[in-house]
Scaffold this motif. Structure first.
Motif, short mmCIF file in Angstrom:
data_model
loop_
_atom_site.label_atom_id
_atom_site.label_comp_id
_atom_site.label_asym_id
_atom_site.label_seq_id
_atom_site.Cartn_x
_atom_site.Cartn_y
_atom_site.Cartn_z
N ILE A 111 0.89 -1.17 0.00
CA ILE A 111 0.00 0.00 0.00
C ILE A 111 0.92 1.21 0.00
O ILE A 111 1.79 1.34 0.86
N THR A 112 0.72 2.09 -0.97
CA THR A 112 1.63 3.23 -1.12
C THR A 112 0.86 4.41 -1.70
O THR A 112 -0.23 4.24 -2.26
N ASP A 113 1.44 5.59 -1.60
CA ASP A 113 0.79 6.75 -2.20
C ASP A 113 1.08 6.83 -3.70
O ASP A 113 0.44 7.60 -4.41
N GLN A 114 2.03 6.04 -4.19
CA GLN A 114 2.34 6.03 -5.62
C GLN A 114 2.96 4.68 -5.98
O GLN A 114 4.10 4.43 -5.66
N LEU A 115 2.18 3.83 -6.65
CA LEU A 115 2.62 2.47 -6.95
C LEU A 115 3.84 2.44 -7.88
O LEU A 115 4.74 1.65 -7.69
N LEU A 116 3.84 3.30 -8.87
CA LEU A 116 5.00 3.41 -9.76
C LEU A 116 5.74 4.69 -9.42
O LEU A 116 5.14 5.73 -9.20
N CYS A 117 7.05 4.63 -9.38
CA CYS A 117 7.87 5.76 -8.93
C CYS A 117 7.85 6.94 -9.89
O CYS A 117 7.95 8.07 -9.47
N GLU A 118 7.77 6.67 -11.17
CA GLU A 118 7.83 7.75 -12.15
C GLU A 118 6.54 8.55 -12.15
O GLU A 118 5.47 8.02 -12.34
N GLU A 119 6.64 9.86 -11.94
CA GLU A 119 5.45 10.70 -11.89
C GLU A 119 4.74 10.77 -13.23
O GLU A 119 3.54 10.93 -13.29
N ASP A 120 5.48 10.67 -14.34
CA ASP A 120 4.86 10.79 -15.65
C ASP A 120 4.32 9.45 -16.17
O ASP A 120 3.69 9.38 -17.20
N ALA A 121 4.55 8.37 -15.43
CA ALA A 121 4.06 7.06 -15.86
C ALA A 121 2.56 6.96 -15.60
O ALA A 121 2.09 7.35 -14.54
N ASP A 122 1.81 6.47 -16.57
CA ASP A 122 0.39 6.23 -16.40
C ASP A 122 0.23 4.84 -15.79
O ASP A 122 0.20 3.83 -16.49
N ALA A 123 0.16 4.80 -14.46
CA ALA A 123 0.15 3.53 -13.74
C ALA A 123 -0.98 2.62 -14.20
O ALA A 123 -0.78 1.43 -14.40
N ALA A 124 -2.17 3.17 -14.37
CA ALA A 124 -3.32 2.34 -14.76
C ALA A 124 -3.08 1.68 -16.11
O ALA A 124 -3.29 0.48 -16.27
N ALA A 125 -2.62 2.44 -17.08
CA ALA A 125 -2.38 1.88 -18.41
C ALA A 125 -1.27 0.84 -18.39
O ALA A 125 -1.38 -0.22 -19.01
N LEU A 126 -0.19 1.13 -17.67
CA LEU A 126 0.92 0.18 -17.60
C LEU A 126 0.49 -1.12 -16.94
O LEU A 126 0.82 -2.21 -17.41
N LEU A 127 -0.24 -1.03 -15.84
CA LEU A 127 -0.68 -2.23 -15.13
C LEU A 127 -1.70 -3.04 -15.93
O LEU A 127 -1.66 -4.26 -15.94
N LYS A 128 -2.60 -2.35 -16.60
CA LYS A 128 -3.65 -3.06 -17.35
C LYS A 128 -3.12 -3.69 -18.63
O LYS A 128 -3.65 -4.68 -19.10
N ASN A 129 -2.06 -3.13 -19.20
CA ASN A 129 -1.59 -3.58 -20.51
C ASN A 129 -0.24 -4.25 -20.50
O ASN A 129 0.32 -4.50 -21.56
N GLY A 130 0.32 -4.56 -19.36
CA GLY A 130 1.63 -5.19 -19.37
C GLY A 130 2.14 -5.54 -17.99
O GLY A 130 3.27 -5.20 -17.64
#
Length: 162
Positions: A111-130
């Motif tokens: 549980i974190t305030d930001q699952l992916l470290c990169e602020e410009d990364a679209d976490a939802a798209a990355l997680l759903k598509n890869g």
């Protein structure tokens, strides 16, 4: 029936954790899992919100006795963003005496305030598509094997954008 009950329970937990999500940034909840020739990953779920992100890796279940002589293993979930790998959750188990250990079970959560470290990364798209799972096992002789599995991700919530 059991999988549905587990998924429903996880969704309720995510809903409780994400109760403070603002309307402009809705809660996104996805379930995931996958099957390899030697193991399955089931009942994984992640939730993304502007306040907190939750990632539960689910359950690792080996098939038959494929991993009966294993003394160490690691399990890692990750996504690729271009040529950069983002590790989401990783765990390791080892018996230094050389006694075989059981491969499988609960893969943990974060549980974190930001699952992916990169602020410009679209976490939802990355997680759903890869979203990928990597299992590395080492046997008594010291021989290692690495198994890679892409997760099947299903969005449980419908994201409403204005």
């Amino acid at each position: 029936m059991k999988k549905t009950a587990v998924l429903l329970a996880l969704l309720l937990i995510c809903a409780a954790l994400f109760g403070g999500c603002a309307t402009p940034d809705p809660l996104i909840v996805c379930s995931f899992g996958g099957e390899h020739d030697f193991f399955t990953v089931s009942n994984g779920v992640f939730g993304l919100c502007s306040t907190d992100d939750v990632f539960y890796g689910g359950i690792l279940t080996p098939k038959e006795e494929v991993f009966s002589d294993i003394t160490a293993y690691s399990a890692t979930f990750f996504v690729w963003d271009g040529d950069k790998q983002h590790t989401i959750l990783s765990m390791h188990a080892e018996d230094t005496t050389g006694t075989p250990i059981a491969v499988g079970g609960d893969l943990g959560k974060v549980i974190t305030d930001q699952l992916l470290c990169e602020e410009d990364a679209d976490a939802a798209a990355l997680l759903k598509n890869g979203l990928f799972f990597e299992l590395t096992v080492t046997d008594r002789t010291g021989a290692s094997a690495v198994y890679l599995l892409e997760m099947r991700v299903t969005e449980v919530t419908e994201t409403v954008r204005p």
